[in-house]
Design a protein around this motif. Structure first.
Motif, short mmCIF file in Angstrom:
data_model
loop_
_atom_site.label_atom_id
_atom_site.label_comp_id
_atom_site.label_asym_id
_atom_site.label_seq_id
_atom_site.Cartn_x
_atom_site.Cartn_y
_atom_site.Cartn_z
N GLY A 145 7.64 3.23 0.45
CA GLY A 145 6.14 3.44 0.25
C GLY A 145 5.51 4.06 1.40
O GLY A 145 4.57 4.69 1.63
N LEU B 207 5.69 7.74 1.47
CA LEU B 207 4.68 8.29 0.56
C LEU B 207 3.48 8.79 1.48
O LEU B 207 2.61 9.91 1.31
CB LEU B 207 4.43 7.62 -0.40
CG LEU B 207 5.53 7.46 -1.50
CD1 LEU B 207 5.08 6.38 -2.77
CD2 LEU B 207 6.16 8.74 -1.95
N ARG B 208 2.99 7.98 2.47
CA ARG B 208 1.97 8.06 3.32
C ARG B 208 1.97 9.54 4.14
O ARG B 208 0.83 9.67 4.69
CB ARG B 208 1.45 6.77 3.95
CG ARG B 208 0.94 5.79 3.33
CD ARG B 208 0.55 4.49 4.03
NE ARG B 208 0.03 3.44 3.18
CZ ARG B 208 -0.39 2.26 3.72
NH1 ARG B 208 -0.50 2.03 5.01
NH2 ARG B 208 -1.17 1.56 2.88
N SER C 37 -0.12 8.36 -1.23
CA SER C 37 -0.35 7.34 -0.63
C SER C 37 0.29 6.00 -1.13
O SER C 37 0.93 5.92 -2.13
CB SER C 37 -1.70 7.18 -0.08
OG SER C 37 -2.05 5.98 0.81
N ALA C 38 0.01 4.63 -0.53
CA ALA C 38 0.57 3.65 -1.17
C ALA C 38 -0.50 2.63 -1.11
O ALA C 38 -1.21 2.49 0.04
CB ALA C 38 1.89 3.34 -0.56
N ARG D 279 -0.82 -1.30 0.30
CA ARG D 279 -0.23 -2.43 1.11
C ARG D 279 -0.82 -3.74 0.67
O ARG D 279 -1.95 -4.03 0.51
CB ARG D 279 -0.40 -2.27 2.35
CG ARG D 279 0.17 -3.23 3.02
CD ARG D 279 0.12 -3.32 4.63
NE ARG D 279 0.41 -1.95 5.47
CZ ARG D 279 1.55 -1.69 5.88
NH1 ARG D 279 2.61 -2.86 5.47
NH2 ARG D 279 2.14 -0.58 6.28
N LEU E 80 5.35 -1.47 -0.71
CA LEU E 80 3.95 -0.58 -0.80
C LEU E 80 4.22 0.17 -2.15
O LEU E 80 5.29 0.84 -2.49
CB LEU E 80 3.65 0.42 0.36
CG LEU E 80 3.26 -0.04 1.56
CD1 LEU E 80 3.93 -1.27 2.41
CD2 LEU E 80 2.94 0.85 2.38
N ASP E 81 2.98 0.08 -2.81
CA ASP E 81 2.97 0.58 -4.17
C ASP E 81 2.36 2.14 -4.21
O ASP E 81 1.37 2.22 -3.68
CB ASP E 81 1.97 -0.37 -5.21
CG ASP E 81 2.46 -0.30 -6.62
OD1 ASP E 81 3.39 0.37 -7.00
OD2 ASP E 81 1.78 -0.86 -7.44
N PRO E 82 3.28 2.91 -4.88
CA PRO E 82 2.90 4.39 -5.00
C PRO E 82 1.41 4.79 -5.48
O PRO E 82 1.09 4.00 -6.41
CB PRO E 82 3.75 5.10 -5.59
CG PRO E 82 4.95 4.27 -5.42
CD PRO E 82 4.50 2.92 -5.73
N ARG F 63 -2.13 5.27 -10.05
CA ARG F 63 -1.61 4.09 -9.58
C ARG F 63 -0.77 3.39 -10.68
O ARG F 63 -0.74 3.64 -11.90
CB ARG F 63 -2.57 3.42 -8.92
CG ARG F 63 -3.69 3.07 -9.89
CD ARG F 63 -5.00 2.52 -8.93
NE ARG F 63 -4.47 1.31 -8.12
CZ ARG F 63 -4.95 0.98 -7.00
NH1 ARG F 63 -5.73 2.04 -6.30
NH2 ARG F 63 -4.69 0.02 -6.54
N SER G 97 7.43 -3.18 -5.84
CA SER G 97 6.94 -1.82 -6.41
C SER G 97 8.45 -1.21 -6.60
O SER G 97 9.39 -1.76 -6.10
CB SER G 97 6.26 -0.93 -5.43
OG SER G 97 7.13 -0.30 -4.35
N SER H 100 10.75 -0.48 -3.87
CA SER H 100 11.02 -1.47 -2.86
C SER H 100 12.48 -1.80 -3.07
O SER H 100 12.78 -2.36 -2.07
CB SER H 100 9.95 -2.65 -2.97
OG SER H 100 10.23 -3.17 -4.53
#
Length: 792
Positions: A148, A151-152, A158-159, A161, A167-169, A175, A198, A201
């Motif tokens: 994740g 992706l940032r 983004s993701a 936290r 971290l979730d996309p 989302r 996620s 993960s």
């Protein structure tokens, strides 16, 4: 409305199948040149395309700042493509150019001191998608602890936290279940209802070869039931020279502040017919400090082992098999009511590949896979566990969850005409989820004499399945490359009616007013037939400028949490109140349009794009005052809530530019903006990222022995928030990151740097809140990192 979508998409494909009556256009050679040692693009490389037969004059060009080149206007025939660059061994390849076909050539040039030969040739028209991609070199240099975090680094992506990992996309405001995730073609879901794990993960960054993000309904050939998608490919099994029986890498690194270190390694080999690869990773971390010195719980321990084998059945066929196991223990989640005690994931897949490159059938791919994830979390370490800091009796709360998924895919690529490519296939999966929440109230503050105990199903044996078929056609209509895709999915969802509570059945009750629980349970089952489609047009405006326009519609069925959760916190709110599922939710349908302008010169590249999206039957939240709470805790000041359908709109865009200031110095700039509104609540949509941008400078000599890079990032404040879902404004911030790498020799290289050099105290707007304090989870302060890599 669906029948019009079907008619439009089918009409396009039928039209594409009609052979062109006009004279065949000329062909082209396009490609990219990279540093074979680092994987980074090489600008200013001389590329020569020379005919082997008719004595025509050679055509030449040079690569741009991203290492890309294009030579068009070529008559059909055989050509030799040569790439030459000072300090690197030259490479050449003979290709055949057909009318209306773009032949792609990729060169990985090696410094003259290294005997590396890596050339990949593909012959297929380019498929334009609103997508962004990270390659192996980008992933390694990012120094991520989690997929994740990668992706940032991408514009418009983004993701969320909730803890140190997992971290979730988030893609352009989409989302949770709206974003489909694929790992080596396997549709991947989390096991935990709270999405602590996620979908990314359970795949360590060290095993990732590439990450591609489709920012809209342009991934319909990847799978169904998503409004955007992320595709991860793990380390290539056949990325080893023939006859190299044993090679590999060993890497170790350390991050200050987190106090985390990792050890990763890979061993691979290849003979004429057989190839193997084994990847392993060990990572651990501790609490971190923010810029103002606040300590944030962030313990984690990850262990991972993956293996792949492949066997060539002939020149054009091969079988592959792979599997892996990952375990995570004692992971802190300050953004959730509970911490993770462990995750355990095992997965396996078997595949068949055929690739001829000529004739009607260009390739065939078939794949079958399965995986299982077990997940346990509890409140040990939270304020509810002891009575000192909690206004109520101590609690013992846990969640036990698991998911088992089986799936498969088959796809073939056809070339019925020189200027036409077809892709047709089918895919599907079946996922079984189970999750329960045992809890007990400790009597008189003495944990040795527990009092009230109860165990409730979060969702009762949920089964979801999706079976889809798709077709995609790509054709040159004059100078315009046109790609159309249509997809149809059958979706099934159901739950074990014997395990649901009376409260949930009352919500699930059909509108006929029946009070018979046995009849009410029938409302848990759902059947849907969904049709999606997309169209993308790409036209050259000049030799350097290209315009792309696209649009489409995609459908997503409600997920297990949205349909069947029995008073469990939602991923679509910044409050930890209880939410109850609605099995009668209609599927979300997204309508999106995109426009993108790209320029490519020898020393300059530029891309700017914008989009507009409307989601009908948008799955949102509303008050449920008639629902009785399951855990009447003081922190649940709001709610309960239930899921409901509504409407939402989004628009925004991204831009990026890079300039080769000098042969070894490249400057870049990027930015993104997003706006979204939930029309049901008449408030901004939840989790709209604020305006952000980056300025970067990279120095890397042509020989690629070392690099130095600096990035200045800025984010504005965000005061457009969904206050009804407890979302709060966040302040803007500026960060500075520095990193560099050096090839020492004898296969040894080192990397290091510092992130957040100024030790800024800041919060990513998408981060979850601490459910007990109500404050968003802050990001880390200054981190120094260093790593050593040994290749053999």
């Amino acid at each position: 409305m669906d029948r019009y979508v079907v008619f439009a998409c089918i009409s396009f494909i039928v039209f594409a199948l009609i052979p062109a009556a006009a004279a065949q256009p000329s062909g082209a050679v396009t490609g990219r040149v990279t540093n074979g040692k680092t994987g980074r693009p090489l600008p200013s490389v001389n590329v020569i395309v020379e005919s082997t037969g008719d004595g025509a004059q050679p055509r030449g060009t040079s690569t741009g700042p991203q290492g890309r080149f294009a030579v068009d206007g070529l008559a059909p025939g055989r050509y030799v493509v040569r790439a030459r660059f000072v300090g690197f061994a030259s490479r050449s390849r003979e290709v055949e150019v057909s009318a209306a076909e773009s032949v792609g050539v990729r060169f990985a040039l090696a410094p003259r001191t290294v005997g590396l030969d890596a050339v990949e040739v593909t012959a297929a028209p380019t498929v334009s998608e609103t997508a962004e991609q990270l390659r192996k070199a980008d992933i390694q240099e990012a120094n991520p602890r989690d997929g994740g975090e990668l992706l940032r680094t991408m514009s418009g992506v983004s993701a969320v936290r909730r803890g140190p990992v997992g971290l979730d996309p988030v893609v352009r405001g989409l989302r949770s279940g709206q974003v489909g995730v694929y790992v080596d073609g396997m549709r991947t879901f989390p096991a935990g209802p709270a999405r602590m794990d996620s979908p990314l993960s359970h795949t360590g960054p060290s095993t990732m070869q590439s990450i591609e993000v489709a920012k809209g309904p342009y991934a319909l050939t990847w799978g169904g039931g998503q409004l955007s998608a992320i595709r991860v490919e793990t380390n290539d099994l056949f990325n080893v020279a023939r006859g190299e029986r044993l090679s590999g890498q060993l890497q170790t690194g350390y991050d200050s502040n987190f106090g985390s270190y990792d050890v990763t390694g890979t061993v691979s080999g290849r003979s004429d017919a057989f190839a193997y690869r084994v990847d392993g990773a060990y990572r651990t971390g501790n609490d971190y400090e923010t810029g103002d010195g606040t300590s944030v719980p962030a313990d984690f321990l990850n262990r991972e082992l993956r293996a792949k084998v492949g066997y060539k059945l002939g020149d054009n066929q091969r079988l592959t098999a792979g599997g892996g196991y990952q375990r995570q223990d004692d992971v802190d989640y300050p953004g959730r009511l509970l911490n993770a005690q462990f995750f355990k994931t095992g997965r396996a897949r078997l595949g068949y590949e055929y690739a001829s490159g000529t004739g009607l059938v260009r390739s065939v791919e078939a794949k079958a896979y399965g995986y299982q994830t077990l997940h346990t979390m509890n409140n040990e370490g939270k304020v509810t566990y002891a009575s000192e800091n909690f206004p109520g009796p101590p609690l013992r709360v846990a969640v036990n969850a698991d998911i088992t998924t089986l799936g498969g895919r088959v796809v073939t690529q056809l070339a019925p005409a020189q200027d036409l490519r077809l892709k047709v296939g089918a895919d599907g999966y079946r996922a079984h989820r189970d999750a329960e929440r045992p809890f007990q109230v400790v009597k008189n503050g003495d944990p040795t004499t527990p009092g009230f105990y109860e165990s409730k199903q979060i969702w009762p044996g949920v089964v979801t399945a999706d079976a889809g078929v798709f077709a995609q056609a790509t054709r040159l209509l004059g100078p315009v490359e046109t790609t159309g895709t249509v997809r149809a999915d059958m979706v099934w969802a159901g739950a074990d009616e014997e395990q649901v509570t009376d409260v949930y059945l009352d919500i699930a009750k059909p509108d006929n007013g029946s009070l018979d629980a046995s009849l009410d349970a029938d409302a848990l089952d759902r059947r849907e037939f969904n049709v999606s489609g997309a169209l993308m047009l790409t036209a050259p405006l000049s030799e350097a400028w290209t315009l792309s326009a696209g649009g489409g519609t995609a459908v997503r069925s409600a997920g297990a949490l949205e349909r069947y959760a029995d008073r469990f916190p939602s991923n679509k709110a910044q409050t930890s109140a209880e939410f109850i599922g609605n099995p009668r939710l209609d599927p979300e349908r997204s309508w999106q349009a995109d426009l993108e302008l790209e320029a490519r010169y020898d020393r300059v590249s530029f891309t700017a794009g914008g989009f507009a999206r409307r989601i009908s039957n948008y799955i949102t939240l509303q008050d449920a005052p008639d629902v009785e709470p399951m855990l009447p805790l003081p922190i649940f000041a709001e709610g309960p809530f239930r899921y409901a359908n509504g409407t939402a709109t989004f628009y925004g865009g991204e831009m990026s530019a890079s300039v080769a200031v000098l042969r070894s110095l490249t400057a870049s700039v990027s930015g993104s903006y997003l706006w979204g509104k939930n029309l049901e609540t008449d408030q901004p949509a939840l989790g709209v990222a604020p305006l952000s941008g980056d300025i970067g400078v990279r120095y890397e000599p042509p020989q690629g022995h070392f690099y130095i890079e600096g990035t200045l990032g800025g984010v504005t404040e965000q005061d457009r928030v969904a206050s009804i879902l407890e979302e709060t404004p966040t302040e803007g911030y500026v960060t500075l990151d520095l990193r560099g790498g050096l090839a020492v020799g004898r296969g040894i290289s080192v990397e290091g740097g510092v992130t957040n050099l100024t030790d800024a105290d800041y919060v990513n707007h998408l981060n979850a809140k601490n459910p007990y304090s109500g404050t968003p989870i802050p990001e880390t302060g200054r981190i120094f990192f260093a790593g050593v890599n040994y290749a053999f």
